[in-house]
Design a protein around this motif. Structure first.
Motif, short mmCIF file in Angstrom:
data_model
loop_
_atom_site.label_atom_id
_atom_site.label_comp_id
_atom_site.label_asym_id
_atom_site.label_seq_id
_atom_site.Cartn_x
_atom_site.Cartn_y
_atom_site.Cartn_z
N MET A 1 0.80 -1.16 0.11
CA MET A 1 -0.06 -0.05 0.13
C MET A 1 0.94 1.25 -0.11
O MET A 1 0.48 2.28 -0.38
CB MET A 1 -0.83 0.03 1.20
CG MET A 1 -1.82 -1.00 1.18
SD MET A 1 -2.45 -1.43 2.87
CE MET A 1 -2.99 0.15 3.58
N ARG A 2 2.30 1.28 0.58
CA ARG A 2 2.78 2.33 0.82
C ARG A 2 3.78 2.51 -0.27
O ARG A 2 4.41 3.66 -0.63
CB ARG A 2 3.45 2.37 2.25
CG ARG A 2 2.57 2.26 3.36
CD ARG A 2 3.07 1.97 4.68
NE ARG A 2 2.32 2.40 5.83
CZ ARG A 2 2.72 2.27 6.98
NH1 ARG A 2 4.00 1.73 7.42
NH2 ARG A 2 1.58 2.41 7.99
N HIS A 3 4.44 1.44 -0.67
CA HIS A 3 5.67 1.39 -1.58
C HIS A 3 5.46 0.67 -2.90
O HIS A 3 6.53 0.69 -3.66
CB HIS A 3 6.79 0.75 -0.73
CG HIS A 3 7.17 1.33 0.38
ND1 HIS A 3 7.27 2.71 0.74
CD2 HIS A 3 6.98 0.74 1.78
CE1 HIS A 3 7.41 2.98 2.13
NE2 HIS A 3 7.28 1.73 2.79
N GLY A 4 4.18 0.03 -2.93
CA GLY A 4 3.99 -0.92 -4.23
C GLY A 4 4.78 -1.99 -4.18
O GLY A 4 5.31 -2.62 -3.12
N GLY A 5 4.66 -2.82 -5.10
CA GLY A 5 5.37 -4.11 -5.14
C GLY A 5 4.55 -5.26 -4.72
O GLY A 5 3.34 -4.96 -4.64
N ASP A 6 5.15 -6.36 -4.56
CA ASP A 6 3.91 -7.58 -4.35
C ASP A 6 3.51 -7.52 -2.62
O ASP A 6 4.03 -6.97 -1.84
CB ASP A 6 4.82 -8.87 -4.12
CG ASP A 6 5.29 -9.05 -5.64
OD1 ASP A 6 4.53 -8.64 -6.63
OD2 ASP A 6 6.36 -9.83 -5.79
N ARG A 7 2.56 -7.94 -2.62
CA ARG A 7 2.00 -7.92 -1.14
C ARG A 7 2.46 -9.14 -0.38
O ARG A 7 2.52 -10.22 -0.78
CB ARG A 7 0.35 -8.08 -1.33
CG ARG A 7 -0.39 -8.16 0.22
CD ARG A 7 -1.85 -8.12 -0.26
NE ARG A 7 -2.55 -8.38 1.25
CZ ARG A 7 -3.76 -8.15 1.37
NH1 ARG A 7 -4.73 -7.93 0.20
NH2 ARG A 7 -4.47 -8.53 2.39
N ILE A 8 3.09 -8.90 0.91
CA ILE A 8 3.34 -9.73 1.91
C ILE A 8 2.11 -10.39 2.49
O ILE A 8 1.44 -9.52 3.31
CB ILE A 8 4.41 -9.19 2.91
CG1 ILE A 8 5.68 -8.77 2.25
CG2 ILE A 8 4.68 -10.31 3.99
CD1 ILE A 8 6.35 -7.84 3.03
N SER A 9 1.82 -11.49 2.58
CA SER A 9 0.60 -12.39 3.24
C SER A 9 0.77 -13.30 3.96
O SER A 9 -0.12 -13.98 4.34
CB SER A 9 -0.48 -12.51 1.95
OG SER A 9 0.22 -13.54 0.89
N ASP A 10 2.04 -13.83 3.78
CA ASP A 10 2.37 -15.05 4.58
C ASP A 10 3.52 -14.96 5.50
O ASP A 10 4.21 -14.09 5.42
CB ASP A 10 2.23 -16.48 3.95
CG ASP A 10 3.43 -16.30 2.85
OD1 ASP A 10 4.72 -16.74 3.39
OD2 ASP A 10 3.53 -15.87 1.62
N VAL A 11 3.53 -16.11 6.60
CA VAL A 11 4.76 -15.83 7.50
C VAL A 11 5.99 -15.83 6.86
O VAL A 11 6.96 -14.97 7.25
CB VAL A 11 4.72 -16.91 8.51
CG1 VAL A 11 5.92 -16.86 9.36
CG2 VAL A 11 3.25 -16.85 9.29
N MET A 12 6.30 -16.90 5.86
CA MET A 12 7.84 -16.88 5.12
C MET A 12 8.17 -15.69 4.65
O MET A 12 9.26 -15.21 4.72
CB MET A 12 7.61 -18.11 4.35
CG MET A 12 7.74 -19.30 5.15
SD MET A 12 8.72 -19.64 6.43
CE MET A 12 10.25 -19.79 5.36
#
Length: 256
Positions: free
Chosen positions: A212-223
């Protein structure tokens, strides 16, 4: 109702985060009641939340308005940028003796986390993080929440935690400081913990909002979160001038 979890999310991005967090909660606590306060109930997936409450006048700290509206006797408020990775267990029993429970924030040497609004406190009394708050519906807690709202509005600031720090220091409210596994802000601690140190329960990281802040892939899991946090950990030390091999001296302020 005796116990339940509430989320407060305004705007599509924060609703998406709240949905992801609630889904992680459902995996480990399938029978626990979960409510959402949001400005667009029609945009929420059906069947995930037990109740969805409309926020009619949303603002950046709508959570301060909504926390007192809980329908539960014992409430766990969770920020949207959280994942629940293990059952909550007997966490609720803390409220047998206390009105409120929350954890210390991280970056406690920084001016940001040292700051109160109008009160100076000792170093050993830093800000407490308001993103994971366990509280019971009591007269004292209702008064505390109302005073938090009043002081926050009067202060005219963006962050709610400096005002909360003042209020906790001055209040007679019975509150408890939770161990970090219930609000794990620095998830790289998982690399240091030994098997019997703790059981991670609630992960809470702004990395979940990086897209949301910097673009790129969304982090959605623990790893993916761990990879991002390890990289950020190294970057922080590089930005501070490197990490001394001595485990104590590395925390000394660098010469200008």
């Amino acid at each position: 109702m005796d116990r339940g979890v509430i989320y407060v999310a305004t705007g599509a991005d924060y609703r998406d985060l709240a949905v992801a967090s609630a889904r992680s909660l459902r995996v480990v606590e399938p029978d626990l009641a979960v409510d959402l306060f949001t400005d667009a109930p029609e945009a929420v997936p059906e069947g995930l939340f037990d109740a969805v409450h409309r926020i009619t006048d949303p603002h950046d700290r709508s959570k301060l308005d909504c926390m007192a509206l809980t329908r539960f006797d014992r409430t766990l408020f969770l920020d949207c940028d959280t994942l629940v990775v293990n059952p909550l267990g007997d966490l609720w029993d803390v409220l047998d003796r206390f009105d409120l429970a929350l954890a210390h924030d991280v970056r406690r040497r920084s001016d940001l986390i040292r700051a109160g609004h109008a009160v100076t406190t000792p170093y050993a009394f830093p800000q407490l993080n308001s993103g994971v708050m366990l509280y019971r519906r009591s007269k004292a807690m209702r008064a505390f929440l109302a005073e938090w709202v009043r002081r926050y509005v009067a202060a005219g600031t963006y962050r709610d935690q400096p005002v909360l720090k003042d209020l906790l220091w001055e209040s007679d409210l019975r509150f408890y400081v939770l161990p970090p596994e219930f609000n794990l802000r620095r998830v790289t601690m998982l690399d240091a913990w030994e098997p019997l140190d703790a059981r991670p329960t609630i992960l809470h990281s702004h990395r979940f909002m990086d897209h949301m802040r910097h673009g790129g892939d969304r982090i959605s899991d623990v790893m993916a979160l761990m990879d991002a946090e390890r990289a950020a950990h190294e970057a922080e030390w590089d930005a501070a001038g490197g990490r001394d091999d001595h485990p104590i001296r590395r925390f000394d302020p660098k010469d200008d």
